[in-house]
Design an enzyme around this catalytic site. Structure first.
Site, PDB file in Angstrom:
ATOM      1  CD  GLU A 243      -2.758   1.260   2.470  1.00 32.13           C
ATOM      2  OE1 GLU A 243      -2.999   0.199   3.048  1.00 32.13           O
ATOM      3  OE2 GLU A 243      -3.339   2.339   2.726  1.00 32.13           O
ATOM      4  NE  ARG A 269      -0.179  34.975 -16.404  1.00 30.04           N
ATOM      5  CZ  ARG A 269      -1.361  35.558 -16.470  1.00 30.04           C
ATOM      6  NH1 ARG A 269      -2.229  35.212 -17.419  1.00 30.04           N
ATOM      7  NH2 ARG A 269      -1.699  36.488 -15.606  1.00 30.04           N
ATOM      8  CD  GLN A 280      19.203  33.574 -11.629  1.00 30.80           C
ATOM      9  OE1 GLN A 280      18.994  34.404 -10.732  1.00 30.80           O
ATOM     10  NE2 GLN A 280      20.397  33.269 -12.066  1.00 30.80           N
ATOM     11  CG  LEU A 338       6.786  28.284 -10.438  1.00 25.80           C
ATOM     12  CD1 LEU A 338       7.654  27.117 -10.897  1.00 25.80           C
ATOM     13  CD2 LEU A 338       7.509  29.608 -10.706  1.00 25.80           C
ATOM     14  CD  GLU A 368       3.658  13.309  11.639  1.00 28.77           C
ATOM     15  OE1 GLU A 368       2.685  12.674  11.178  1.00 28.77           O
ATOM     16  OE2 GLU A 368       4.017  14.408  11.151  1.00 28.77           O
TER      17      GLU A 368
HETATM   18  C1  LIG Z   1      -8.614  10.355   2.162  1.00 24.69           C
HETATM   19  C2  LIG Z   1      -8.367   9.304   3.176  1.00 24.69           C
HETATM   20  C3  LIG Z   1      -8.637   7.973   2.863  1.00 24.69           C
HETATM   21  C4  LIG Z   1      -8.441   6.977   3.822  1.00 24.69           C
HETATM   22  N1  LIG Z   1      -8.776   5.674   3.509  1.00 24.69           N
HETATM   23  C5  LIG Z   1      -8.733   4.735   4.491  1.00 24.69           C
HETATM   24  C6  LIG Z   1      -9.194   3.398   4.245  1.00 24.69           C
HETATM   25  O1  LIG Z   1      -9.611   3.049   3.127  1.00 24.69           O
HETATM   26  N2  LIG Z   1      -9.182   2.522   5.267  1.00 24.69           N
HETATM   27  C7  LIG Z   1      -8.742   2.851   6.512  1.00 24.69           C
HETATM   28  O2  LIG Z   1      -8.751   2.004   7.396  1.00 24.69           O
HETATM   29  N3  LIG Z   1      -8.283   4.108   6.774  1.00 24.69           N
HETATM   30  C8  LIG Z   1      -8.277   5.049   5.796  1.00 24.69           C
HETATM   31  N4  LIG Z   1      -7.831   6.319   6.052  1.00 24.69           N
HETATM   32  C9  LIG Z   1      -7.397   6.648   7.402  1.00 24.69           C
HETATM   33  C10 LIG Z   1      -5.907   6.869   7.546  1.00 24.69           C
HETATM   34  O3  LIG Z   1      -5.182   5.689   7.363  1.00 24.69           O
HETATM   35  C11 LIG Z   1      -5.698   7.511   8.929  1.00 24.69           C
HETATM   36  O4  LIG Z   1      -6.255   8.828   8.847  1.00 24.69           O
HETATM   37  C12 LIG Z   1      -4.244   7.572   9.339  1.00 24.69           C
HETATM   38  O5  LIG Z   1      -3.753   6.282   9.613  1.00 24.69           O
HETATM   39  C13 LIG Z   1      -4.044   8.463  10.589  1.00 24.69           C
HETATM   40  O6  LIG Z   1      -4.911   8.134  11.611  1.00 24.69           O
HETATM   41  P1  LIG Z   1      -5.791   9.286  12.335  1.00 24.69           P
HETATM   42  O7  LIG Z   1      -6.472  10.047  11.270  1.00 24.69           O
HETATM   43  O8  LIG Z   1      -6.636   8.645  13.349  1.00 24.69           O
HETATM   44  O9  LIG Z   1      -4.736  10.231  13.000  1.00 24.69           O
HETATM   45  P2  LIG Z   1      -4.145  10.075  14.487  1.00 24.69           P
HETATM   46  O10 LIG Z   1      -3.632   8.708  14.668  1.00 24.69           O
HETATM   47  O11 LIG Z   1      -5.147  10.585  15.455  1.00 24.69           O
HETATM   48  O12 LIG Z   1      -2.924  11.084  14.421  1.00 24.69           O
HETATM   49  C14 LIG Z   1      -3.023  12.496  14.691  1.00 24.69           C
HETATM   50  C15 LIG Z   1      -1.611  13.059  14.643  1.00 24.69           C
HETATM   51  O13 LIG Z   1      -0.837  12.440  15.683  1.00 24.69           O
HETATM   52  C16 LIG Z   1       0.335  11.891  15.130  1.00 24.69           C
HETATM   53  N5  LIG Z   1       0.748  10.701  15.866  1.00 24.69           N
HETATM   54  C17 LIG Z   1      -0.001   9.625  16.200  1.00 24.69           C
HETATM   55  N6  LIG Z   1       0.726   8.707  16.805  1.00 24.69           N
HETATM   56  C18 LIG Z   1       1.990   9.188  16.866  1.00 24.69           C
HETATM   57  C19 LIG Z   1       3.231   8.706  17.378  1.00 24.69           C
HETATM   58  N7  LIG Z   1       3.333   7.498  17.933  1.00 24.69           N
HETATM   59  N8  LIG Z   1       4.325   9.497  17.256  1.00 24.69           N
HETATM   60  C20 LIG Z   1       4.263  10.700  16.675  1.00 24.69           C
HETATM   61  N9  LIG Z   1       3.120  11.210  16.162  1.00 24.69           N
HETATM   62  C21 LIG Z   1       2.002  10.470  16.256  1.00 24.69           C
HETATM   63  C22 LIG Z   1      -0.038  11.537  13.694  1.00 24.69           C
HETATM   64  O14 LIG Z   1       1.116  11.391  12.878  1.00 24.69           O
HETATM   65  C23 LIG Z   1      -0.894  12.753  13.332  1.00 24.69           C
HETATM   66  O15 LIG Z   1      -0.059  13.814  12.963  1.00 24.69           O
HETATM   67  C24 LIG Z   1      -7.962   7.317   5.087  1.00 24.69           C
HETATM   68  C25 LIG Z   1      -7.662   8.656   5.391  1.00 24.69           C
HETATM   69  C26 LIG Z   1      -7.856   9.629   4.449  1.00 24.69           C
HETATM   70  C27 LIG Z   1      -7.532  11.055   4.812  1.00 24.69           C
END
Ligand SMILES: Cc1cc2nc3c(=O)[nH]c(=O)nc-3n(C[C@H](O)[C@H](O)[C@H](O)COP(=O)(O)OP(=O)(O)OC[C@H]3O[C@@H](n4cnc5c(N)ncnc54)[C@H](O)[C@@H]3O)c2cc1C
Length: 383
Positions: A243, A269, A280, A338, A368
């Site tokens: 993935e 443009r 540049q 740009l 992260e």
């Molecule tokens: C358009 C889109 C499509 C998606 N499709 C799917 C799908 O088909 N199936 C599915 O299951 N999911 C899907 N997702 C979900 C996606 O995989 C999750 O949004 C992602 O894994 C992050 O989880 P969260 O949103 O809960 O963020 P959180 O886990 O709540 O994170 C919030 C912030 O905390 C940070 N953070 C969390 N833990 C740590 C750590 N240990 N150390 C440092 N920083 C940390 C994260 O990096 C982030 O910046 C999709 C998301 C989007 C936006």
């Protein structure tokens, strides 16, 4: 100097067919799909007819049994045309491999041929409203009751969530064990107790449906277990590198496409009596963008090669995803700049690409979490 070496004449013929399909059956409808928030079912059926779905699925299950290069070609041809709506890659490169690798013969025969024909659309449900990165804390439960699993919980941000016919749901079968208590269970969307929530309104990927999904005591046969009970988390970790590689492939193509659009735009443009490309600053920015595009292309093609050899590790895939998606975000921003004000207009490809790019630093594991995986491999988890 950096000509790609991965593809032969047969691949190129397949690429031409994929490009024609995108030009004829995707591009003309993409605006309408963006407004609808979902692509047509017709597109899936046509993509199936053209052999563009699930290209790595073995012949025994209705696929052509091709290697990942063919999957990369399909992805690249859609990305080149900014056609981010059809969630083919989720279906073909993420969901189908779970079934191929772990499902029972019965499940494979029930779903894979239909997936190849575009008659059934797949989704994967890991993320929940309260849990994304920390997947081991998921709350969705699956309890064994006689010959059934009873699934209850909620998922969110699920790609293909509105149009899917089944979801591979990650659920806790042993709530007391963290990762070791997770199993993957296939839930058909016509089961009693399954409901779809909103089609979520996103910043980008406007034509791709992304949804909340609800499971209220949904009963599915025990045979719907995908793989081994309690090994779901390991199975997820085994499949996530592919993935993440697909996200890197997407990022590499997107940078090349955006460079082409920006060269064309800045050449035509005019400002202060000359082409914007004559400044540049423009040449310097284009030079930086080209360099990033080439660096990532070479690295990602090497990652594809390693994946074909079965040698791409989770850490390699994390590096590819992190580096390429972050570079893509910087590049999209430079390219949009740009284009001036035109670049901010939705009708321009760069505007859509810029909005789409942001997703890739989050979905499939955030930048992260990629850093965690890479860093842990060097120095362990820390205190
Ligand atoms: C358009 C889109 C499509 C998606 N499709 C799917 C799908 O088909 N199936 C599915 O299951 N999911 C899907 N997702 C979900 C996606 O995989 C999750 O949004 C992602 O894994 C992050 O989880 P969260 O949103 O809960 O963020 P959180 O886990 O709540 O994170 C919030 C912030 O905390 C940070 N953070 C969390 N833990 C740590 C750590 N240990 N150390 C440092 N920083 C940390 C994260 O990096 C982030 O910046 C999709 C998301 C989007 C936006």
């Amino acid at each position: 100097m950096f000509a790609r070496t991965l593809f032969n004449a047969e691949h190129e013929m397949f690429r031409d067919a994929a490009a024609r399909f995108v030009a004829e059956h995707v591009v003309p409808h993409h605006d309408a799909w963006e407004k609808a928030g979902v692509v047509s079912r017709e597109m899936w059926l046509r993509a199936g007819e053209q052999g563009l779905l699930c290209v790595t699925v073995p012949e025994a299950y209705g696929g052509p049994g091709a290697d990942f290069l063919y999957a990369a070609i399909v992805l690249e041809e859609f990305v080149k045309k900014n056609a981010s709506g059809p969630g083919l890659s989720v279906h073909s490169d993420i969901v189908a491999p779970y079934l191929v690798a772990y499902a029972s013969e019965e499940l494979k025969q029930a779903w894979l041929p239909k997936m190849c024909r575009g008659e059934a659309i797949g989704a994967i449900g890991m993320t929940e409203p309260g849990v994304g990165s920390d997947l081991q804390s998921m709350r969705t439960r699956a309890v064994r009751d006689g010959d059934d699993w009873v699934v209850s919980g909620q998922k969110t941000f699920i790609s293909n969530g509105q149009c899917c016919d089944f979801v591979i749901v990650a659920a806790k079968t042993d709530p007391d064990a963290r990762g070791k208590g997770v199993s993957l269970i296939l839930v058909e969307t016509d089961r009693v107790g399954f409901t779809r929530g909103r089609n979520l309104e996103k910043v980008g990927y406007k034509a791709q449906d992304t949804s909340e999904l609800f499971f209220e005591d949904v009963r599915v046969p025990a045979a719907n277990l995908v793989g081994v009970e309690g090994r779901g988390f390991v199975q997820l970790m085994e499949q996530l590198p592919q993935e993440r590689l697909t996200q890197a492939v997407r990022a590499a193509v997107m940078m090349e496409a955006a460079l082409d659009w920006t060269v064309d735009y800045t050449r035509q443009r005019q400002a202060f009596g000359r082409s914007v490309s004559d400044f540049q600053n423009t040449r310097f920015k284009l030079a930086e963008i080209r360099t990033q595009a080439v660096l990532h292309r070479v690295f990602i093609d090497r990652c594809i090669e390693m994946h074909l050899e079965g040698k791409l590790t989770a850490v390699d895939a994390a590096m590819a995803k992190m580096a390429s998606t972050e570079a893509m975000n910087v590049v999209m921003d430079m390219c949009l700049q740009l284009h001036g004000g035109s670049g901010y207009m939705w009708e321009m490809p760069i505007a859509r690409a810029w909005a789409d790019a942001r997703m890739s630093r989050i979905a499939g594991g955030t930048g992260e979490i990629m850093r965690e995986l890479i860093g842990r491999d060097l120095v362990g988890r820390g205190a």
